[in-house]
Design an enzyme around this catalytic site. Structure first.
Site, short mmCIF file in Angstrom:
data_model
loop_
_atom_site.label_atom_id
_atom_site.label_comp_id
_atom_site.label_asym_id
_atom_site.label_seq_id
_atom_site.Cartn_x
_atom_site.Cartn_y
_atom_site.Cartn_z
N SER A 117 0.84 -1.20 0.00
CA SER A 117 0.00 0.00 0.00
C SER A 117 0.87 1.25 0.00
O SER A 117 1.99 1.24 0.55
CB SER A 117 -0.86 -0.01 1.27
OG SER A 117 -1.46 1.24 1.45
N TYR A 141 -1.60 0.01 10.32
CA TYR A 141 -1.88 -0.73 9.08
C TYR A 141 -0.70 -0.61 8.11
O TYR A 141 -0.18 -1.61 7.60
CB TYR A 141 -3.17 -0.18 8.45
CG TYR A 141 -3.32 -0.54 7.01
CD1 TYR A 141 -3.67 -1.84 6.63
CD2 TYR A 141 -3.09 0.40 6.00
CE1 TYR A 141 -3.79 -2.18 5.28
CE2 TYR A 141 -3.21 0.07 4.66
CZ TYR A 141 -3.56 -1.22 4.31
OH TYR A 141 -3.65 -1.55 2.99
N LYS A 145 2.25 -3.44 6.57
CA LYS A 145 2.62 -3.63 5.15
C LYS A 145 4.14 -3.47 4.98
O LYS A 145 4.76 -4.20 4.20
CB LYS A 145 1.87 -2.63 4.27
CG LYS A 145 0.36 -2.85 4.23
CD LYS A 145 0.00 -4.10 3.45
CE LYS A 145 -1.48 -4.40 3.46
NZ LYS A 145 -1.84 -5.62 2.74
N1 UFG Z 1 -12.87 11.56 2.88
C1 UFG Z 1 -13.87 12.47 3.17
N2 UFG Z 1 -15.03 11.99 3.68
C2 UFG Z 1 -15.24 10.67 3.92
C3 UFG Z 1 -14.21 9.76 3.63
C4 UFG Z 1 -13.04 10.23 3.10
O1 UFG Z 1 -13.71 13.68 2.97
O2 UFG Z 1 -16.31 10.31 4.42
C5 UFG Z 1 -11.61 12.06 2.30
C6 UFG Z 1 -10.40 11.75 3.15
O3 UFG Z 1 -10.22 12.71 4.15
C7 UFG Z 1 -9.30 11.73 2.09
C8 UFG Z 1 -10.02 11.22 0.83
O4 UFG Z 1 -11.41 11.43 1.07
O5 UFG Z 1 -8.85 13.02 1.87
C9 UFG Z 1 -9.79 9.75 0.56
O6 UFG Z 1 -10.04 9.04 1.75
P1 UFG Z 1 -10.16 7.46 1.82
O7 UFG Z 1 -10.47 7.10 3.23
O8 UFG Z 1 -11.07 6.96 0.75
O9 UFG Z 1 -8.70 6.96 1.40
P2 UFG Z 1 -7.27 7.33 2.00
O10 UFG Z 1 -6.57 8.19 0.99
O11 UFG Z 1 -7.34 7.83 3.36
O12 UFG Z 1 -6.60 5.89 2.10
C10 UFG Z 1 -6.61 4.93 1.05
C11 UFG Z 1 -6.79 3.54 1.61
C12 UFG Z 1 -5.61 3.18 2.46
C13 UFG Z 1 -4.35 3.36 1.68
C14 UFG Z 1 -4.25 4.71 1.07
C15 UFG Z 1 -3.06 4.75 0.19
O13 UFG Z 1 -7.98 3.49 2.37
O14 UFG Z 1 -5.70 1.83 2.83
O15 UFG Z 1 -5.42 5.01 0.33
O16 UFG Z 1 -3.03 5.85 -0.60
F1 UFG Z 1 -3.30 3.17 2.48
#
Ligand code: UFG
Length: 321
Positions: A117, A141, A145
């Site tokens: 990841s 997490y 990895k």
């Molecule tokens: N976000 C919101 N509202 C929500 C959910 C997410 O604004 O309800 C935002 C988050 O703050 C972030 C973006 O949308 O800015 C993406 O969030 P995600 O939770 O979809 O994904 P992340 O980028 O946090 O993480 C994902 C995977 C991880 C991985 C990572 C690697 O969930 O497992 O990408 O880039 F490690």
């Protein structure tokens, strides 16, 4: 034709990998404990072993089936949960991976593709992030990895296993032909949460932060379609079979989409306004995360085919139609 053991093959990404391998004429054995994997994601022409990676006997049984290569995608992946319950993540992700590697050594299976990841990088020090970027995870997490990548490296040196660790950026979408039926349950990520709002199974969603150092103030991420991810796994298997080297490769699109752009694009694809609020920043979110994925092109001849976020959203929305 290669005989591949896909551990975690009934899960969201795993089932797309199995579909791709079968379509390309490979033989597949799925190994899954169905903790998050779903029966509905199985294919008739893949063999199934119900088992847990913490059960060494079940793994040995799987590994004894004349397997050419392993794809290891069985992991707990909720970042927030990993910070509350690290023991669960240490057991499942780290101990489980050690069991897999030991079973591979025992049965002489030499090749493994591992789902890593972008979380191994932690807060990006420069963009786009290439594979030489320091690994400094900021959640447990991501730490699991990183540890597994290191274990793979030691086993490659000591036990002659070669590996490709694929560092996924933000996986999204579903197979365009709708052949994967199981929607992720209790999704934690942005796009499925927006889709739940569109279907009415949740009333609204929140945009976490609009004061980031980005064009529109919301976080930017590198979204990669799950069918593109799947394709990279098959290419990785073929590469491992013809070359003794091991690699860590980024899998991303190299482009960013902001949370606001994702929201606006969803409203366009779905054809209705969605209810959302701006909320404070979520802990641990970098302003921007984007991959440099040239190495995957160089080593595998792979790059993302889905380049338009609306096309990607459409494959997710199709699951509701
Ligand atoms: N976000 C919101 N509202 C929500 C959910 C997410 O604004 O309800 C935002 C988050 O703050 C972030 C973006 O949308 O800015 C993406 O969030 P995600 O939770 O979809 O994904 P992340 O980028 O946090 O993480 C994902 C995977 C991880 C991985 C990572 C690697 O969930 O497992 O990408 O880039 F490690």
């Amino acid at each position: 034709m290669v005989k591949v053991l896909v551990i975690g093959g009934a899960g969201y990404i795993g089932s797309h990998v199995v579909k791709d391998l079968l379509e390309k004429g490979h033989q597949v054995v799925v190994f899954d404990n169905f903790s998050t994997g779903q029966e509905i994601n199985l294919f008739n022409n893949a063999e199934l072993i119900k088992g847990d990676i913490l059960d060494k006997t079940a793994l040995e049984m799987a590994m004894s089936q004349n397997i050419d290569a392993v794809i290891h995608m069985a992991a707990k992946k909720a970042v927030g949960e990993s910070m509350i319950n690290p023991g669960l993540y240490a057991d499942n992700n780290i101990t489980g991976s050690i069991n897999i590697l030991n079973a591979m050594v025992q049965f002489g299976v030499k090749h493994i593709v591992f789902s890593s990841s972008a979380a191994v990088y932690g807060m990006p020090q420069y963009l786009p992030v290439d594979e030489k970027h320091q690994r400094n995870p900021i959640n447990f997490y991501g730490y699991t990895k990183m540890v597994i990548e290191d274990l793979l490296d030691w086993y490659s040196k000591l036990k002659n296993i070669n590996y490709i660790a694929l560092r996924y950026f933000n996986a999204v979408g579903y197979a365009a032909d709708k052949s994967i039926k199981g929607k992720e349950k209790n999704p934690q990520n942005l796009l499925p949460i927006i889709i739940e709002t569109a279907t009415g199974s949740r009333e609204s969603f929140q945009i976490f932060g609009k004061d980031y150092q980005t064009a529109d103030g919301t976080c930017e991420r590198d979204y990669i379609h799950v069918s593109d991810l799947a394709d990279a796994h098959e290419k990785s298997i073929l590469r491992l079979m013809k070359d003794d080297s091991s690699y860590c490769l980024n899998l991303g699109s190299g482009r960013t989409v902001s949370v606001q752009q994702m929201t606006d694009a969803c409203e366009k694809v779905i054809g209705k306004k969605l209810k959302y609020q701006y909320a404070p920043r979520r802990f641990g979110d970098p302003d921007k995360l984007v991959s440099q994925a040239d190495l995957a092109y160089q080593i595998l001849g792979w790059k993302a085919k889905y380049t338009n976020i609306e096309d990607i959203i459409q494959t997710t929305w199709n699951m509701e139609l």
